[in-house]
Design an enzyme around this catalytic site. Structure first.
Site, PDB file in Angstrom:
ATOM      1  N   TYR A 449      35.121  40.224  41.764  1.00 21.22           N
ATOM      2  CA  TYR A 449      36.550  40.264  41.459  1.00 21.22           C
ATOM      3  C   TYR A 449      37.423  40.316  42.714  1.00 21.22           C
ATOM      4  O   TYR A 449      36.948  40.510  43.808  1.00 21.22           O
ATOM      5  CB  TYR A 449      36.915  41.339  40.455  1.00 21.22           C
ATOM      6  CG  TYR A 449      36.667  42.807  40.725  1.00 21.22           C
ATOM      7  CD1 TYR A 449      36.342  43.316  41.970  1.00 21.22           C
ATOM      8  CD2 TYR A 449      36.797  43.704  39.660  1.00 21.22           C
ATOM      9  CE1 TYR A 449      36.138  44.670  42.158  1.00 21.22           C
ATOM     10  CE2 TYR A 449      36.604  45.069  39.843  1.00 21.22           C
ATOM     11  CZ  TYR A 449      36.279  45.544  41.095  1.00 21.22           C
ATOM     12  OH  TYR A 449      36.095  46.884  41.267  1.00 21.22           O
ATOM     13  N   GLU A 450      38.720  40.070  42.496  1.00 19.19           N
ATOM     14  CA  GLU A 450      39.713  39.894  43.576  1.00 19.19           C
ATOM     15  C   GLU A 450      39.366  38.706  44.473  1.00 19.19           C
ATOM     16  O   GLU A 450      39.605  38.726  45.676  1.00 19.19           O
ATOM     17  CB  GLU A 450      39.835  41.176  44.414  1.00 19.19           C
ATOM     18  CG  GLU A 450      40.283  42.387  43.634  1.00 19.19           C
ATOM     19  CD  GLU A 450      41.567  42.177  42.855  1.00 19.19           C
ATOM     20  OE1 GLU A 450      42.382  41.329  43.254  1.00 19.19           O
ATOM     21  OE2 GLU A 450      41.750  42.846  41.828  1.00 19.19           O
ATOM     22  N   GLY A 451      38.827  37.664  43.867  1.00 19.61           N
ATOM     23  CA  GLY A 451      38.404  36.485  44.618  1.00 19.61           C
ATOM     24  C   GLY A 451      36.964  36.653  45.028  1.00 19.61           C
ATOM     25  O   GLY A 451      36.626  37.574  45.780  1.00 19.61           O
TER      26      GLY A 451
END
Length: 601
Positions: A449-451
């Site tokens: 997550y978050e890229g």
């Protein structure tokens, strides 16, 4: 005083002791950024204050938060009749959490915050992540949303929403992802239609929303990416909106329920106590944040902060995994070591060379990461608050360069370390009895997550490394070269400084190879991105360890046991971890032809 009821939670599985001594060592001895130390707003944040905060944070995380990890894993958040219920103990713990002001730790005093720097709050982020990542996520996104509103909201929006967010009675989220788009946000379809009073009505669906709904706070403030009907296609047509779960009247009191509902909660591999929601927006009232069609730029204020914090999640989970593996290795007997002195029976597994290697690998990476994140925290504060724009911009460049590195390296190393910890426990680690397998499962989301970490590597190489206006990477590598030069006359440090210098030259060669290939073969560059990120991360850890060594030899007589431990751990890092650079460099520079030409059936 923070306590818990064992009858409610059962016996503890994984144990945790917050590393306050190591954190205070960094705060006292490696707070060496002169630009940070000149910031007027932090003049009163001295070691005594820092120690008091960290000791209180340790009591909180060890006694109140840690038991919630097991509770959340065994009894996950659930959706009942349209209401999300958090796991047992969460509501009581969260009430105490906000009463004691932990949400407000790093927030602006203008809105009720305590105004502590990231050099302290980042340590708290690590502790909370280690104790219970699921519980932490309910307040973590609130701080991210707070920062975004603080930087991009109007004065009236800030006055209306921030005080309750800082207090913790309202929480926040980040709503980006949709069924049609993950990282490629240019495809998002959520619509925002402007109303006659300047507000907007938002309609669409968002998925994978961390803490998207729960029963811990009176209100939830969603930051939502959407497009207006007249917006251009792609990412240039995205705007950012503030959409409260419950509408807020002009006087700040709560009004009617907004058009936001929870469709479902994801059933996940880990962080099961955290409610990861599918949210429906049905003509939900919202306010635009920042300029129209510039929403992605505004949201990146929150996303970039979250990426660093995700790295700290990996660090926290690594540390608790290491602590438990170390304790177990001192109790478990298995086999005979080569230097066994036991006449009968088996030796402790910590007496076996390979177990010791594994433990030192974990320890050297963890302590190097903590030092690196402390360096980054100082740079972050300078980038936000220094009065000299040139100094501010240079610090901002370093933060920008190292954000994808910290996010990816720390989370990837978290997978390696939690896996190694499980290996030390053997079959017991694979069962739920010890709590080690939960650490592995909880950390598995951090590289995603978050890229994803591959996206972070692409961002580093294609956006940060190749910058037409600035040689940011050159300036950063020069910092490392200067630290090496400073230590070349220190007889005890010189051999390790020379090792680092050799790997710095490889890093420079790798950087030049990428810049050259950018002109001739971008497939070669793409195939090398992950390796390059790891090389930059490992050389950055080496830089941090060199700084630690310099202090450790100078301070050796003040605390012999502590600093000898640092020196010996650094020795392992330089001999066993730093050489990974050579592997990544040779692997990456072999090119991409044999990859891109392969025919998959």
């Amino acid at each position: 005083t923070y306590t818990f009821n064992r009858k409610t939670f059962g016996e503890l599985m994984a144990t945790y002791r917050a590393p306050v001594d190591d954190m205070m060592f960094l705060f006292e001895k490696l707070r060496d950024n002169s630009h940070y130390n000149s910031l007027e707003k932090y003049k009163e944040v001295n070691p005594d204050l820092a120690k008091d905060i960290l000791e209180q944070a340790a009591k909180l995380t060890e006694n109140l938060i840690l038991p919630l990890a097991k509770a959340g894993d065994e009894t996950p958040a659930k959706l009942e009749n349209g209401v999300v219920r958090t796991p047992p103990g969460y509501k009581e713990a969260y009430k105490k959490f906000i009463e004691d002001g932990w949400v407000s730790l790093s927030c602006d005093p203008e809105y009720g915050g305590q105004g502590m720097p990231k050099t302290i709050s980042s340590f708290f982020d690590e502790m909370l992540s280690a104790a219970s990542l699921s519980f932490k996520l309910y307040s973590e996104l609130s701080i991210g949303a707070y920062n975004c509103i603080l930087h991009h909201g109007t004065d009236s929006i800030k006055k209306k929403f921030l005080p309750n967010m800082v207090k913790g009675t309202w929480s926040g989220t980040m709503c980006l992802t949709e069924p049609v788009c993950g990282t490629d946000l240019g495809l998002l379809k959520t619509k925002a239609v402007e109303q006659s009073d300047g507000t907007y009505k938002l309609t669409g669906q968002k998925i994978f929303i961390t803490s998207g709904d729960h029963d811990l706070t009176e209100n939830i403030i969603h930051l939502v990416l959407a497009r207006t009907p007249d917006s251009p296609a792609g990412t240039k047509g995205i705007s950012l909106f503030l959409v409260p779960k419950i509408q807020v009247k002009e006087d700040g009191s709560l009004g009617p329920r907004n058009g936001v509902s929870t469709n479902s909660i994801e059933s996940k591999m880990g962080i099961r106590g955290s409610a990861t929601c599918v949210l429906n927006f049905d003509s939900a009232a919202g306010y635009i944040i920042g300029p129209k069609n510039k929403g992605l730029s505004s949201m990146f204020t929150m996303m970039n902060l979250e990426r660093i914090v995700v790295g700290l999640q990996g660090l926290g989970l690594s540390d608790i995994a290491y602590q438990n593996a170390l304790n177990y290795s001192k109790e478990r007997k298995q086999g005979k070591s080569h230097n066994s002195k036991a006449k009968n029976g088996a030796d402790l597994i910590i007496d076996h060379a390979d177990i010791r290697r594994s433990l030192l690998n974990m320890k050297s990476i963890i302590e190097g990461e903590r030092a690196l994140s402390f360096w980054l925290a100082q740079q972050t504060e300078v980038s936000l608050y220094h009065e000299d724009n040139k100094i501010k911009e240079e610090a901002s460049d370093f933060v920008s360069l190292m954000t994808p590195v910290v996010k990816s390296l720390f989370s990837d190393m978290g997978m390696e370390i939690t896996s190694e910890a499980m290996q030390i426990f053997g079959g017991y680690g694979y069962t739920k009895d010890q709590g080690i397998e939960q650490l592995y499962r909880d950390n598995r989301i951090t590289p995603i997550y978050e890229g994803t970490n591959s996206v972070q590597a692409i961002d580093l190489v294609f956006r940060k490394l190749i910058n037409k206006d600035k040689d940011i990477i050159g300036r950063y590598l020069k910092l490392i070269a200067e630290e090496i030069k400073k230590n070349q006359n220190e007889s005890k440090i010189k051999p390790l400084a020379e090792k680092l210098d050799g790997y710095l030259k490889i890093t420079i060669n790798f950087t030049n190879w990428i810049k050259d290939k950018m002109r001739s073969s971008k497939d070669d560059v793409s195939a090398a991105c992950n390796d390059y990120l790891k090389v930059l991360g490992i050389i950055a850890l080496g830089h941090s360890w060199l700084k630690v060594l310099n202090v450790s030899y100078k301070e050796l007589n003040t605390n012999k046991k502590f600093f000898e431990d640092k020196i010996e751990t650094a020795d392992f890092f330089f001999n066993r971890v730093l050489p990974r650079i050579d592997y990544h460099y040779k692997s990456a520079t072999s090119g991409s032809g044999y990859i891109m030409n392969f025919k998959f059936d």
